[in-house]
Design an enzyme around this catalytic site. Structure first.
Site, PDB file in Angstrom:
ATOM      1  N   CYS A  38       2.447  -5.718   5.831  1.00 24.25           N
ATOM      2  CA  CYS A  38       2.124  -6.513   4.642  1.00 24.25           C
ATOM      3  C   CYS A  38       3.168  -7.580   4.328  1.00 24.25           C
ATOM      4  O   CYS A  38       3.112  -8.212   3.279  1.00 24.25           O
ATOM      5  CB  CYS A  38       1.929  -5.605   3.434  1.00 24.25           C
ATOM      6  SG  CYS A  38       0.435  -4.588   3.526  1.00 24.25           S
TER       7      CYS A  38
ATOM      8  N   THR B 194       9.290  -7.322   6.343  1.00 20.53           N
ATOM      9  CA  THR B 194      10.368  -7.871   7.153  1.00 20.53           C
ATOM     10  C   THR B 194      10.389  -9.389   7.093  1.00 20.53           C
ATOM     11  O   THR B 194      11.446 -10.010   6.975  1.00 20.53           O
ATOM     12  CB  THR B 194      10.241  -7.397   8.611  1.00 20.53           C
ATOM     13  OG1 THR B 194      10.297  -5.967   8.643  1.00 20.53           O
ATOM     14  CG2 THR B 194      11.366  -7.952   9.464  1.00 20.53           C
TER      15      THR B 194
ATOM     16  N   ARG C 238      -1.784  -5.959   0.859  1.00 28.59           N
ATOM     17  CA  ARG C 238      -2.655  -6.790   1.691  1.00 28.59           C
ATOM     18  C   ARG C 238      -4.085  -6.647   1.195  1.00 28.59           C
ATOM     19  O   ARG C 238      -4.677  -5.559   1.278  1.00 28.59           O
ATOM     20  CB  ARG C 238      -2.574  -6.348   3.157  1.00 28.59           C
ATOM     21  CG  ARG C 238      -3.581  -7.048   4.078  1.00 28.59           C
ATOM     22  CD  ARG C 238      -3.648  -6.400   5.448  1.00 28.59           C
ATOM     23  NE  ARG C 238      -2.543  -6.784   6.294  1.00 28.59           N
ATOM     24  CZ  ARG C 238      -2.565  -7.787   7.171  1.00 28.59           C
ATOM     25  NH1 ARG C 238      -3.660  -8.509   7.316  1.00 28.59           N
ATOM     26  NH2 ARG C 238      -1.525  -8.053   7.923  1.00 28.59           N
TER      27      ARG C 238
ATOM     28  N   GLY D 167      11.986   7.839  14.736  1.00 33.44           N
ATOM     29  CA  GLY D 167      11.405   8.153  13.438  1.00 33.44           C
ATOM     30  C   GLY D 167      11.301   9.643  13.183  1.00 33.44           C
ATOM     31  O   GLY D 167      11.197  10.090  12.032  1.00 33.44           O
TER      32      GLY D 167
END
Length: 632
Positions: free
Chosen positions: A278, A281, A426, A227
């Site tokens: 949330c 995927t 969420r 990342g």
């Protein structure tokens, strides 16, 4: 081709690599490689084309240098980042901004351009000394298309080069087709810096990821975690968001998927944005549907149509809780003899990988991100027990391994026509499971801009706190939030038919604190949205949009999940909660004012109007409005 770097490049490359570079015929590429060949001072430079020979050389170097290690299954390797290099470094990831733009970028972690340039060039001076580095050419989106974003990566990490070869399309041939003075490509220079005995970055205090969106270059120094080090992922995304904002297209933190309606014989494409944890995927991977991409998408207006492509060709996924029950498709692929990179998981005595939540019987010793002497109960310097694997451990794999891979949609040069957009956050007590927006603009302002992720008992800090996450993209928005929002609205209005916008919330809870539906219910919400796109269902109005009828959901639950959906369940789940929505809009207003002092007033006016609508509904129908009880 004449260049002031000709002799330098010849001294650091063999004849084959030099010929590959010169064959591109691009002065900008040559000058970029030459500049950092002199400044970072590697011992040698290997230039790759799109050949299998070069792909194999990259993999062999990663193993030879101990950046990766072969696992028991053929093709699988493992890589470890340093103990303090396990996640994106948000503090030291900064935009290098010219003085005249500093004020409007002050909320986006920026550094004044000259100061940032001086610091990063100081850190990178001679940082590659003694190393062989690799130059690799990739593109985001399909090559030779309107979507293509060419990229060149210079790195001394063969793990990074290997990862990018899995994640991104090759583009050496595309670069050969470009004009000699073409500057329209992204540039990335990365160094892992000085390495320790495990070949992990030592100088973490000098970790810097500096992004120059004005000149489309990213500097990443003293890091290995993907990342932070893989320039073509979220670093490139920031460059693309900025470029898209200037040119009138979109780069979004979205999946692309196809919803299949076999009875009607149709295939409907959706894009979707969800903050971390949330459901992004799991939505992209709903059983029985198809996936085009799971993370980043470009959108363009092509012949009046809203069309999108997956930027990547692979998945860099969180491996925690990937098991046969929660993620069977991915889990099955992780068990096969095929090219995969595991990072920051345990390598057991059997030379197999193990991770948190795998469902596998885990050894009590082995090698992991803490060292080669991990044993159950081992603690770090602060006395914290070190788990079998890091919670942010990852897998890197090709998308086309997946059985539900949409090959035709992925390879389409003009992308896929997007007919629906899903925005999901969420929260336990506010948003209904699925709702259609009244319009594109309302979808952006009421659905996308108000996205929040509620903290849970597994999150450090207070439970139930709503963290704002407009468009699920705030970590990567590279110009002022208000301007970015208005560009989203303008792009949707530029096409002949905008996609329908839907919100989802998989985390609504009962009064007893249990989730209202299980994980598989998202298939029902998706297929209701697909039906709405094709005009198949009637709706009921709410102050913020349109919701399903009970009778339609009852049929869908039975059809797709073989469950009996009840009227009491429906009534509770689709009740509109006025006070909660007013509070949500007030939080969004405060956040936008904090993040963008010059935010367009039209955004706040739209929210003020929405609050007034909800307050009137509250006065007329009560604080909690059951389905069908509201009327405009």
């Amino acid at each position: 081709m004449n260049s002031k770097y000709t002799e330098l490049l010849k001294s650091k490359m063999n004849a084959e690599s030099y010929e590959k570079l010169i064959a591109l015929g691009n002065n900008e590429v040559i000058d970029f490689v030459g500049l950092f060949a002199g400044h970072c001072n590697p011992a040698s430079i290997y230039v790759c084309n799109d050949s299998k020979t070069d792909e194999e050389y990259i993999k062999s170097k990663a193993l030879e240098l101990g950046e990766e290690f072969q696992l028991a299954k053929n093709g699988q390797t493992i890589h470890w980042d340093g103990y303090a290099d396990q996640a994106r470094d948000k503090v030291n990831t900064k935009y290098m901004v010219y003085k005249e733009n500093l004020e409007k970028m002050k909320s986006l972690n920026s550094v004044e351009f000259e100061a940032g340039q001086e610091e990063i060039m100081g850190i990178s001076k001679n940082i590659m000394a003694g190393k062989e580095v690799v130059v690799k050419f990739f593109c985001e989106g399909p090559a030779f298309s309107e979507f293509t974003m060419p990229c060149v990566q210079l790195t001394d990490s063969w793990y990074v080069a290997h990862s990018e070869s899995i994640l991104y399309r090759p583009a050496y041939e595309h670069f050969k087709s470009m004009a000699a003075d073409d500057k329209q490509f992204f540039k990335f220079v990365h160094s892992a810096g000085e390495l320790d005995e495990r070949n992990c970055t030592k100088n973490i205090d000098q970790r810097r990821i500096y992004m120059d969106t004005q000149n489309n270059i990213v500097y990443s120094m003293n890091d290995q975690y993907a990342g932070n080090s893989i320039g073509l992922k979220k670093h490139s995304m920031r460059l693309a968001i900025n470029k898209a904002g200037q040119e009138g297209w979109l780069c979004e933190h979205m999946f692309l998927m196809a919803c299949l309606n076999e009875e009607a014989g149709r295939k409907t494409y959706f894009a979707g944005a969800y903050p971390s944890a949330c459901g992004k995927t799991s939505t992209a991977m709903i059983p029985g549907e198809q996936i085009v991409g799971d993370d980043i998408a470009y959108f363009r207006n092509i012949d009046g149509e809203f069309r999108g492509v997956n930027v990547e060709q692979g998945i860099f996924g969180i491996i925690k809780d990937v098991n046969t029950e929660d993620d069977p498709v991915i889990f099955a692929n992780l068990m096969r003899d095929q090219e995969l990179i595991f990072s920051n998981v345990l390598r057991g005595p059997d030379n197999q990988p193990y991770w948190l939540g795998s469902g596998l019987e885990t050894p009590n010793e082995g090698d992991n991100h803490s060292g080669s002497d991990w044993k159950e109960g081992k603690t770090d310097a602060a006395g914290n027990v070190i788990p079998v694997a890091h919670g942010n451990a990852r897998y890197t794999m090709r998308l086309d391994y997946l059985e539900n891979y949409d090959k035709k949609g992925f390879e389409a040069k003009t992308g896929v026509k997007v007919d629906g957009i899903l925005y999901g956050g969420r929260d336990s007590d506010t948003c209904v499971p699925v709702e259609e927006s009244a319009s594109w603009e309302a979808g952006i302002l009421i659905k996308a801009c108000t996205l929040e992720s509620e903290t849970t008992s597994a999150t450090l800090g207070k439970e139930g706190v709503r963290n704002p996450s407009p468009m699920a993209n705030m970590d990567f928005v590279s110009y002022p939030l208000g301007e970015y929002t208005m560009n989203n609205i303008a792009f949707g209005k530029s096409v002949d038919q905008t996609p329908k916008v839907f919100s989802t919330n998989y985390f609504l809870r009962t009064k007893e604190g249990k989730f209202c539906t299980d994980k598989l219910a998202k298939k029902v919400w998706l297929h209701w949205a697909e039906g709405r796109i094709h005009g198949e269902y009637e709706t009921l109005d709410t102050p913020t949009g349109k919701i399903p009828l009970f009778e339609d959901l009852k049929v869908l639950f039975k059809k797709y999940l073989d469950l009996d959906y009840t009227l009491p369940e429906y009534t509770y789940q689709f009740t509109f909660r006025c006070s909660k929505w007013i509070e949500k809009l007030q939080r969004s207003t405060a956040y936008f004012k904090k993040m963008d002092a010059n935010c367009p007033s039209t955004i706040f006016e739209a929210w003020e109007k929405e609050i007034a609508t909800i307050e009137k509904a509250q006065a007329d129908f009560g604080d909690e409005i059951e389905p069908g009880k509201f009327s405009i």
